[in-house]
Design a protein around this motif. Structure first.
Motif, PDB file in Angstrom:
ATOM      1  N   LEU A 203       6.430   6.036 -86.778  1.00 11.96           N
ATOM      2  CA  LEU A 203       7.732   5.387 -86.921  1.00 11.96           C
ATOM      3  C   LEU A 203       8.881   6.380 -86.756  1.00 11.96           C
ATOM      4  O   LEU A 203       9.823   6.405 -87.536  1.00 11.96           O
ATOM      5  CB  LEU A 203       7.819   4.696 -88.291  1.00 11.96           C
ATOM      6  CG  LEU A 203       6.909   3.480 -88.488  1.00 11.96           C
ATOM      7  CD1 LEU A 203       7.029   2.964 -89.921  1.00 11.96           C
ATOM      8  CD2 LEU A 203       7.253   2.378 -87.498  1.00 11.96           C
ATOM      9  N   GLN A 204       8.802   7.210 -85.735  1.00 12.86           N
ATOM     10  CA  GLN A 204       9.873   8.164 -85.451  1.00 12.86           C
ATOM     11  C   GLN A 204      10.983   7.455 -84.663  1.00 12.86           C
ATOM     12  O   GLN A 204      10.775   6.364 -84.127  1.00 12.86           O
ATOM     13  CB  GLN A 204       9.316   9.370 -84.706  1.00 12.86           C
ATOM     14  CG  GLN A 204       8.431   9.066 -83.512  1.00 12.86           C
ATOM     15  CD  GLN A 204       9.175   9.153 -82.191  1.00 12.86           C
ATOM     16  OE1 GLN A 204      10.363   9.425 -82.134  1.00 12.86           O
ATOM     17  NE2 GLN A 204       8.460   8.920 -81.111  1.00 12.86           N
ATOM     18  N   ASP A 229      -5.155   5.027 -95.061  1.00 11.19           N
ATOM     19  CA  ASP A 229      -4.064   5.440 -95.944  1.00 11.19           C
ATOM     20  C   ASP A 229      -2.747   5.255 -95.192  1.00 11.19           C
ATOM     21  O   ASP A 229      -2.491   5.941 -94.199  1.00 11.19           O
ATOM     22  CB  ASP A 229      -4.267   6.907 -96.331  1.00 11.19           C
ATOM     23  CG  ASP A 229      -3.086   7.479 -97.113  1.00 11.19           C
ATOM     24  OD1 ASP A 229      -2.161   6.724 -97.465  1.00 11.19           O
ATOM     25  OD2 ASP A 229      -3.099   8.705 -97.356  1.00 11.19           O
ATOM     26  N   PRO A 230      -1.851   4.381 -95.663  1.00 12.38           N
ATOM     27  CA  PRO A 230      -0.622   4.111 -94.913  1.00 12.38           C
ATOM     28  C   PRO A 230       0.529   5.064 -95.218  1.00 12.38           C
ATOM     29  O   PRO A 230       1.661   4.838 -94.771  1.00 12.38           O
ATOM     30  CB  PRO A 230      -0.276   2.691 -95.363  1.00 12.38           C
ATOM     31  CG  PRO A 230      -0.722   2.654 -96.792  1.00 12.38           C
ATOM     32  CD  PRO A 230      -1.994   3.493 -96.836  1.00 12.38           C
ATOM     33  N   THR A 231       0.269   6.154 -95.951  1.00 11.47           N
ATOM     34  CA  THR A 231       1.341   7.052 -96.375  1.00 11.47           C
ATOM     35  C   THR A 231       2.159   7.581 -95.212  1.00 11.47           C
ATOM     36  O   THR A 231       3.367   7.813 -95.340  1.00 11.47           O
ATOM     37  CB  THR A 231       0.759   8.232 -97.179  1.00 11.47           C
ATOM     38  OG1 THR A 231       0.055   7.734 -98.310  1.00 11.47           O
ATOM     39  CG2 THR A 231       1.851   9.174 -97.638  1.00 11.47           C
ATOM     40  N   VAL A 232       1.527   7.776 -94.060  1.00 14.65           N
ATOM     41  CA  VAL A 232       2.227   8.367 -92.916  1.00 14.65           C
ATOM     42  C   VAL A 232       3.433   7.530 -92.483  1.00 14.65           C
ATOM     43  O   VAL A 232       4.363   8.054 -91.862  1.00 14.65           O
ATOM     44  CB  VAL A 232       1.235   8.577 -91.744  1.00 14.65           C
ATOM     45  CG1 VAL A 232       0.874   7.261 -91.087  1.00 14.65           C
ATOM     46  CG2 VAL A 232       1.790   9.567 -90.728  1.00 14.65           C
ATOM     47  N   ASP A 233       3.456   6.250 -92.845  1.00 15.61           N
ATOM     48  CA  ASP A 233       4.607   5.416 -92.483  1.00 15.61           C
ATOM     49  C   ASP A 233       5.829   5.676 -93.362  1.00 15.61           C
ATOM     50  O   ASP A 233       6.862   5.021 -93.188  1.00 15.61           O
ATOM     51  CB  ASP A 233       4.224   3.932 -92.518  1.00 15.61           C
ATOM     52  CG  ASP A 233       3.513   3.496 -91.245  1.00 15.61           C
ATOM     53  OD1 ASP A 233       3.426   4.307 -90.306  1.00 15.61           O
ATOM     54  OD2 ASP A 233       3.041   2.341 -91.190  1.00 15.61           O
ATOM     55  N   LEU A 234       5.729   6.658 -94.268  1.00 15.14           N
ATOM     56  CA  LEU A 234       6.920   7.118 -94.989  1.00 15.14           C
ATOM     57  C   LEU A 234       7.734   8.106 -94.161  1.00 15.14           C
ATOM     58  O   LEU A 234       8.842   8.480 -94.552  1.00 15.14           O
ATOM     59  CB  LEU A 234       6.522   7.794 -96.309  1.00 15.14           C
ATOM     60  CG  LEU A 234       5.813   6.938 -97.358  1.00 15.14           C
ATOM     61  CD1 LEU A 234       5.504   7.791 -98.592  1.00 15.14           C
ATOM     62  CD2 LEU A 234       6.656   5.735 -97.747  1.00 15.14           C
ATOM     63  N   LEU A 235       7.226   8.539 -93.024  1.00 16.35           N
ATOM     64  CA  LEU A 235       7.880   9.608 -92.277  1.00 16.35           C
ATOM     65  C   LEU A 235       9.316   9.330 -91.847  1.00 16.35           C
ATOM     66  O   LEU A 235      10.102  10.282 -91.720  1.00 16.35           O
ATOM     67  CB  LEU A 235       7.041   9.995 -91.051  1.00 16.35           C
ATOM     68  CG  LEU A 235       6.200  11.262 -91.273  1.00 16.35           C
ATOM     69  CD1 LEU A 235       5.195  11.066 -92.382  1.00 16.35           C
ATOM     70  CD2 LEU A 235       5.515  11.699 -89.996  1.00 16.35           C
ATOM     71  N   PRO A 236       9.747   8.083 -91.623  1.00 15.16           N
ATOM     72  CA  PRO A 236      11.175   7.891 -91.300  1.00 15.16           C
ATOM     73  C   PRO A 236      12.108   8.461 -92.362  1.00 15.16           C
ATOM     74  O   PRO A 236      13.270   8.762 -92.059  1.00 15.16           O
ATOM     75  CB  PRO A 236      11.312   6.366 -91.208  1.00 15.16           C
ATOM     76  CG  PRO A 236       9.947   5.864 -90.904  1.00 15.16           C
ATOM     77  CD  PRO A 236       9.006   6.812 -91.578  1.00 15.16           C
ATOM     78  N   ALA A 237      11.625   8.630 -93.572  1.00 10.69           N
ATOM     79  CA  ALA A 237      12.459   9.194 -94.633  1.00 10.69           C
ATOM     80  C   ALA A 237      12.997  10.560 -94.242  1.00 10.69           C
ATOM     81  O   ALA A 237      14.125  10.929 -94.622  1.00 10.69           O
ATOM     82  CB  ALA A 237      11.659   9.293 -95.932  1.00 10.69           C
ATOM     83  N   TRP A 238      12.204  11.321 -93.476  1.00  6.69           N
ATOM     84  CA  TRP A 238      12.623  12.668 -93.076  1.00  6.69           C
ATOM     85  C   TRP A 238      12.888  12.770 -91.571  1.00  6.69           C
ATOM     86  O   TRP A 238      13.639  13.625 -91.144  1.00  6.69           O
ATOM     87  CB  TRP A 238      11.553  13.683 -93.503  1.00  6.69           C
ATOM     88  CG  TRP A 238      11.310  13.596 -94.968  1.00  6.69           C
ATOM     89  CD1 TRP A 238      12.050  14.165 -95.966  1.00  6.69           C
ATOM     90  CD2 TRP A 238      10.287  12.830 -95.624  1.00  6.69           C
ATOM     91  NE1 TRP A 238      11.550  13.820 -97.187  1.00  6.69           N
ATOM     92  CE2 TRP A 238      10.462  13.005 -97.024  1.00  6.69           C
ATOM     93  CE3 TRP A 238       9.234  12.040 -95.176  1.00  6.69           C
ATOM     94  CZ2 TRP A 238       9.619  12.403 -97.961  1.00  6.69           C
ATOM     95  CZ3 TRP A 238       8.398  11.437 -96.101  1.00  6.69           C
ATOM     96  CH2 TRP A 238       8.598  11.620 -97.482  1.00  6.69           C
ATOM     97  N   GLN A 239      12.292  11.880 -90.799  1.00  6.55           N
ATOM     98  CA  GLN A 239      12.505  11.925 -89.352  1.00  6.55           C
ATOM     99  C   GLN A 239      13.827  11.288 -88.935  1.00  6.55           C
ATOM    100  O   GLN A 239      14.378  11.622 -87.891  1.00  6.55           O
ATOM    101  CB  GLN A 239      11.354  11.206 -88.630  1.00  6.55           C
ATOM    102  CG  GLN A 239      10.028  11.925 -88.722  1.00  6.55           C
ATOM    103  CD  GLN A 239       8.907  11.148 -88.059  1.00  6.55           C
ATOM    104  OE1 GLN A 239       8.904   9.913 -88.065  1.00  6.55           O
ATOM    105  NE2 GLN A 239       7.949  11.852 -87.491  1.00  6.55           N
TER     106      GLN A 239
END
Length: 301
Positions: A203-204, A229-239
């Motif tokens: 989700l960049q 594990d769906p944790t990787v979809d938190l990445l927009p928080a920093w991207q």
């Protein structure tokens, strides 16, 4: 078109026009323009044909090719459950003598790419709603499906070696000692213990479209769709988001501290490897990776 990968195939407008004429002769090409910026795994062409606005999507390299079949197979299942538009291929092209992979044609999704650090709180909430809706889709029947596997929904420990190997390649782009120190302090995260869930995994900003009001209108590129594990979809928080809008995203998803730290660890490892791989290539992922790494450092400072 500049190539980004050693195993990338040739793609140009002449090849695309020939593929369309050979396999979908009813699509008379009125106009064909390469969509910018080009993706790292796929090349998209905006096609005008008989009054329709379409997108022709072609993988750049062998390991990106299965993503086309994935978008075709799961687009309908997910499309009805998600709050914004997603790719919905209507035609699937075959490999040919001039192009070796499957490819697709579908409706063109309008919108523009959001810019890192400029997202509103409303966009942060939109992203959280998308993530919640995707996780709410019943993934149980798809656990173990080989098409839905990805390292990005598995434990992070296997990423340690690659992260350490790519860090030196990031010299000149980021503060490597600071990133290394932060990575060492955060990489031993608590494992995910929840049920397997769907994750987009990428989700960049290059895969997000916003409307004229800056609200999320579509999410594209489901080639990395996976279950685990769906944790990787938190990445927009920093991207994408910044210190002012991250809290809204986290609150909307009710993310606890161990999960948030696991998300930051993923942001570091994915950012380091992407930056080290694409540095000097001209890919937009270079600036995006620098941004996400700086945002993690800022949050943990």
């Amino acid at each position: 078109m500049p190539k980004l990968h050693h195993d990338e195939v040739d793609i140009d407008p002449e090849i695309v026009v020939a593929l369309l004429a050979e396999q979908f002769p009813d699509l008379v090409v009125d106009d064909l323009v390469e969509a910018e910026p080009a993706g790292t795994d796929n090349v998209n062409y905006r096609l005008a044909a008989a009054g329709e606005e379409l997108v022709v999507r072609l993988p750049r390299k062998p390991d990106a090719a299965p993503g086309i079949a994935k978008e075709v197979r799961f687009g309908r299942l997910l499309g009805s459950a998600l709050p914004v538009a997603i790719p919905a291929p209507t035609r699937v092209g075959r490999p040919s003598a001039t192009y070796p992979f499957g490819w697709s044609v579908g409706p063109w999704l309008p919108g523009s790419l959001p810019v890192e650090g400029t997202a509103s709180g409303e966009l942060a909430a939109d992203l959280a709603r998308f993530v919640r809706a995707l996780r709410a889709v019943d993934a149980a029947p798809h656990v173990g499906d080989a098409m839905l596997t990805s390292y990005r929904v598995e434990p992070i420990a296997p990423r340690f070696a690659d992260t350490d190997a790519f860090l030196p390649r990031c010299e000149g782009w980021i503060d490597v000692p600071a990133v290394r120190e932060t990575w060492e302090s955060i990489k031993h995260v608590e494992p995910y213990e929840g049920p397997p869930a769907f994750a987009h995994t990428d989700l960049q900003p290059g895969n997000l479209l916003v409307d004229e009001h800056g609200r999320l209108s579509a999410v594209i590129d489901f080639g990395g769709l996976a279950v685990g594990d769906p944790t990787v979809d938190l990445l927009p928080a920093w991207q994408l988001l910044d210190a002012d809008t991250r809290p809204r995203f986290r609150a909307e998803l009710a993310v606890d501290e161990p999960t948030w730290r696991r998300g930051m660890a993923w942001a570091i490892t994915i950012g380091v490897v992407a930056l080290g791989y694409y540095a000097g290539s001209g890919s937009p992922l270079v600036a995006r990776s620098v941004y996400q790494l700086e945002q993690v450092l800022l949050e943990l400072a």
